[in-house]
Design an enzyme around this catalytic site. Sequence first.
Site, PDB file in Angstrom:
ATOM      1  N   LYS A  28     -10.436 -27.545  19.728  1.00  0.00           N
ATOM      2  CA  LYS A  28     -10.328 -26.304  20.499  1.00  0.00           C
ATOM      3  C   LYS A  28      -9.085 -26.308  21.382  1.00  0.00           C
ATOM      4  O   LYS A  28      -8.367 -25.305  21.462  1.00  0.00           O
ATOM      5  CB  LYS A  28     -11.596 -26.107  21.346  1.00  0.00           C
ATOM      6  CG  LYS A  28     -11.653 -24.784  22.109  1.00  0.00           C
ATOM      7  CD  LYS A  28     -13.089 -24.363  22.372  1.00  0.00           C
ATOM      8  CE  LYS A  28     -13.792 -25.243  23.371  1.00  0.00           C
ATOM      9  NZ  LYS A  28     -13.531 -24.826  24.768  1.00  0.00           N
ATOM     10  N   SER A  29      -8.827 -27.413  22.063  1.00  0.00           N
ATOM     11  CA  SER A  29      -7.674 -27.482  22.960  1.00  0.00           C
ATOM     12  C   SER A  29      -6.363 -27.259  22.207  1.00  0.00           C
ATOM     13  O   SER A  29      -5.480 -26.509  22.648  1.00  0.00           O
ATOM     14  CB  SER A  29      -7.630 -28.844  23.662  1.00  0.00           C
ATOM     15  OG  SER A  29      -8.752 -29.024  24.489  1.00  0.00           O
ATOM     16  N   ARG A  33      -3.527 -23.900  22.183  1.00  0.00           N
ATOM     17  CA  ARG A  33      -2.109 -24.133  22.447  1.00  0.00           C
ATOM     18  C   ARG A  33      -1.240 -23.742  21.263  1.00  0.00           C
ATOM     19  O   ARG A  33      -0.115 -23.247  21.448  1.00  0.00           O
ATOM     20  CB  ARG A  33      -1.912 -25.604  22.837  1.00  0.00           C
ATOM     21  CG  ARG A  33      -2.461 -25.933  24.236  1.00  0.00           C
ATOM     22  CD  ARG A  33      -2.665 -27.431  24.433  1.00  0.00           C
ATOM     23  NE  ARG A  33      -3.033 -27.780  25.814  1.00  0.00           N
ATOM     24  CZ  ARG A  33      -4.249 -27.652  26.327  1.00  0.00           C
ATOM     25  NH1 ARG A  33      -5.242 -27.168  25.582  1.00  0.00           N
ATOM     26  NH2 ARG A  33      -4.493 -28.002  27.581  1.00  0.00           N
ATOM     27  N   ARG A 129     -16.099 -18.627  37.483  1.00  0.00           N
ATOM     28  CA  ARG A 129     -15.303 -19.845  37.604  1.00  0.00           C
ATOM     29  C   ARG A 129     -14.060 -19.626  38.461  1.00  0.00           C
ATOM     30  O   ARG A 129     -13.472 -18.546  38.444  1.00  0.00           O
ATOM     31  CB  ARG A 129     -14.918 -20.372  36.209  1.00  0.00           C
ATOM     32  CG  ARG A 129     -16.131 -20.736  35.368  1.00  0.00           C
ATOM     33  CD  ARG A 129     -15.759 -21.238  34.000  1.00  0.00           C
ATOM     34  NE  ARG A 129     -15.064 -22.516  34.061  1.00  0.00           N
ATOM     35  CZ  ARG A 129     -14.636 -23.167  32.973  1.00  0.00           C
ATOM     36  NH1 ARG A 129     -14.847 -22.634  31.770  1.00  0.00           N
ATOM     37  NH2 ARG A 129     -14.012 -24.322  33.088  1.00  0.00           N
ATOM     38  N   SER A 174      -6.733 -31.911  36.021  1.00  0.00           N
ATOM     39  CA  SER A 174      -7.029 -30.718  35.216  1.00  0.00           C
ATOM     40  C   SER A 174      -5.894 -30.450  34.240  1.00  0.00           C
ATOM     41  O   SER A 174      -4.789 -30.077  34.645  1.00  0.00           O
ATOM     42  CB  SER A 174      -7.235 -29.493  36.114  1.00  0.00           C
ATOM     43  OG  SER A 174      -7.327 -28.312  35.320  1.00  0.00           O
ATOM     44  N   GLN A 176      -5.892 -28.006  32.258  1.00  0.00           N
ATOM     45  CA  GLN A 176      -5.690 -26.564  32.260  1.00  0.00           C
ATOM     46  C   GLN A 176      -4.650 -26.157  33.296  1.00  0.00           C
ATOM     47  O   GLN A 176      -3.753 -25.355  33.013  1.00  0.00           O
ATOM     48  CB  GLN A 176      -7.011 -25.841  32.514  1.00  0.00           C
ATOM     49  CG  GLN A 176      -8.037 -26.008  31.412  1.00  0.00           C
ATOM     50  CD  GLN A 176      -9.362 -25.359  31.761  1.00  0.00           C
ATOM     51  OE1 GLN A 176      -9.517 -24.758  32.818  1.00  0.00           O
ATOM     52  NE2 GLN A 176     -10.327 -25.480  30.871  1.00  0.00           N
ATOM     53  N   ASP A 327     -15.593 -33.338  29.048  1.00  0.00           N
ATOM     54  CA  ASP A 327     -16.492 -32.422  28.336  1.00  0.00           C
ATOM     55  C   ASP A 327     -17.647 -33.138  27.645  1.00  0.00           C
ATOM     56  O   ASP A 327     -18.580 -32.486  27.167  1.00  0.00           O
ATOM     57  CB  ASP A 327     -15.711 -31.615  27.299  1.00  0.00           C
ATOM     58  CG  ASP A 327     -14.836 -30.551  27.937  1.00  0.00           C
ATOM     59  OD1 ASP A 327     -15.203 -30.054  29.019  1.00  0.00           O
ATOM     60  OD2 ASP A 327     -13.780 -30.225  27.365  1.00  0.00           O
ATOM     61  N   ARG A 358     -22.399 -28.574  35.283  1.00  0.00           N
ATOM     62  CA  ARG A 358     -22.978 -29.375  34.205  1.00  0.00           C
ATOM     63  C   ARG A 358     -23.838 -30.534  34.701  1.00  0.00           C
ATOM     64  O   ARG A 358     -24.763 -30.955  34.001  1.00  0.00           O
ATOM     65  CB  ARG A 358     -21.868 -29.864  33.264  1.00  0.00           C
ATOM     66  CG  ARG A 358     -21.333 -28.740  32.386  1.00  0.00           C
ATOM     67  CD  ARG A 358     -20.218 -29.163  31.470  1.00  0.00           C
ATOM     68  NE  ARG A 358     -19.932 -28.101  30.505  1.00  0.00           N
ATOM     69  CZ  ARG A 358     -18.846 -28.054  29.742  1.00  0.00           C
ATOM     70  NH1 ARG A 358     -17.940 -29.015  29.826  1.00  0.00           N
ATOM     71  NH2 ARG A 358     -18.671 -27.057  28.891  1.00  0.00           N
ATOM     72  N   ARG A 403     -21.906 -26.571  25.611  1.00  0.00           N
ATOM     73  CA  ARG A 403     -22.120 -28.021  25.559  1.00  0.00           C
ATOM     74  C   ARG A 403     -23.490 -28.422  26.107  1.00  0.00           C
ATOM     75  O   ARG A 403     -24.082 -29.406  25.654  1.00  0.00           O
ATOM     76  CB  ARG A 403     -20.992 -28.753  26.292  1.00  0.00           C
ATOM     77  CG  ARG A 403     -19.631 -28.446  25.685  1.00  0.00           C
ATOM     78  CD  ARG A 403     -18.574 -29.465  26.009  1.00  0.00           C
ATOM     79  NE  ARG A 403     -17.260 -28.950  25.691  1.00  0.00           N
ATOM     80  CZ  ARG A 403     -16.736 -28.883  24.459  1.00  0.00           C
ATOM     81  NH1 ARG A 403     -17.444 -29.306  23.430  1.00  0.00           N
ATOM     82  NH2 ARG A 403     -15.522 -28.391  24.269  1.00  0.00           N
TER      83      ARG A 403
END
Length: 448
Positions: A28-29, A33, A129, A174, A176, A327, A358, A403
């Site tokens: 996914k990451s 990108r 978020r 992070s 992100q 994750d 989480r 998840r």
Amino acid sequence: MSGHGTPIPMTSHPCGPLNGVAEVPGDKSISHRALILGAMAVGETRITGLLEGEDVLDTAKAMRAFGAEVTRHADGSWSVHGVGVGGFSEPDQVIDCGNSGTGVRLIMGAMATSPITATFTGDASLNKRPMARVTDPLALFGAKAVGRKGGRLPMTIVGAADPVPVRYAVPVPSAQVKSAVLLAGLNAAGQTVVIEKEATRDHSERMLAGFGAEVTVEDTNEGRVITLTGRPELKPQVIAVPRDPSSAAFPVCAALITPGSDVLVPGIGLNPTRAGLFTTLREMGADLTYENERTEGGEPVADLRARYSPDMKGITVPPERAASMIDEYPVLSVVAANAQGVTMMGGVKELRVKESDRIDAMARGLRANGVTVEEGDDWWAVHGLGIGKVPGGGTCESFLDHRIAMSFMVMGMGAIAPVSVDDGSPIATSFPIFEPLMGGLGAKVERT
């Protein structure tokens, strides 16, 4: 399944051995990108193995809205005709990033140094978020952000007309935030520098270099220093997306706790900034081996073989490993419940601000199924009962978190009684083939 529609209650039943080959979806990451950098290159980027989950599809729609031509071909490959660095056009509509924190934060970074305005929103989970962690450094470039109280979506970003390069120390680990700053730096003349005290996943640095950007990485007394020279002409690439280690975690962990299991998960990306879970599982005593190790598209890749491991022990996971497996802590906690002794996980406050809190979500669900959990702001501990001794029988809330939902489905496979979740629909955001894939291995997951 749809992460944005009607809830889908699901139940996972105790099952026999899981056996076979688990071909999990693309990373996914890397998929996010590849689409974004393809849109910022000049020419046609071709992508194979792209994850076609809702999160990534939302990013593809966003790139179209910013002016790139994004096409899925009949053979499952994708092409992106990019508009060049600084070439984004202003979207006509609000950009809906669904459930994806990665998508919205990276896209904000990519457009923040162009003189355009865009409004972003998402689903109920994403709109809770925090976005200030990204908009604060983007403001240093000259971008402006207006959102709801607490820096939350919906949010409008007004891109900088005359962006300046920045030097920014990331306050929390992070990838992100780091990636958003680097993407913004592409359209700022001069050198943008990002400093991170703890190394996070480095897909952005690797892919930026692959597209022709000038990127250097140096370990110093300050930490890991990434320097990007702005205003490059990014060159289109041919990208083969490796399979997602975060998705591989679910069939791997299910095999470890289900008697008689032997599962091969081929072609998994083993980037060292992502492989912390597998290192941790081996330290616990898991029968997990790497086969056919190789390099594909600049990323280390291997086939993972996971076999039933009845003698796993609880361990203390090193806090400095958190960034490489952030994750995977939810499904690790399921394995920990099946190990002997206590598994202690520290340095994990980032789990509090993911798609859900989480730590809280897993603690509630584990307790509902007979497992003792202790927790603090930045740590939690799972008291293992031993293999095959998790009572199960509970219903867990997924909190719109893919998840969390998949972790409890894995728990049900090795528990004494079935385990249910109130809503499995978010699974589609990252692992749309989860049900048929696990069913093909021998799992009994049903919609209820």
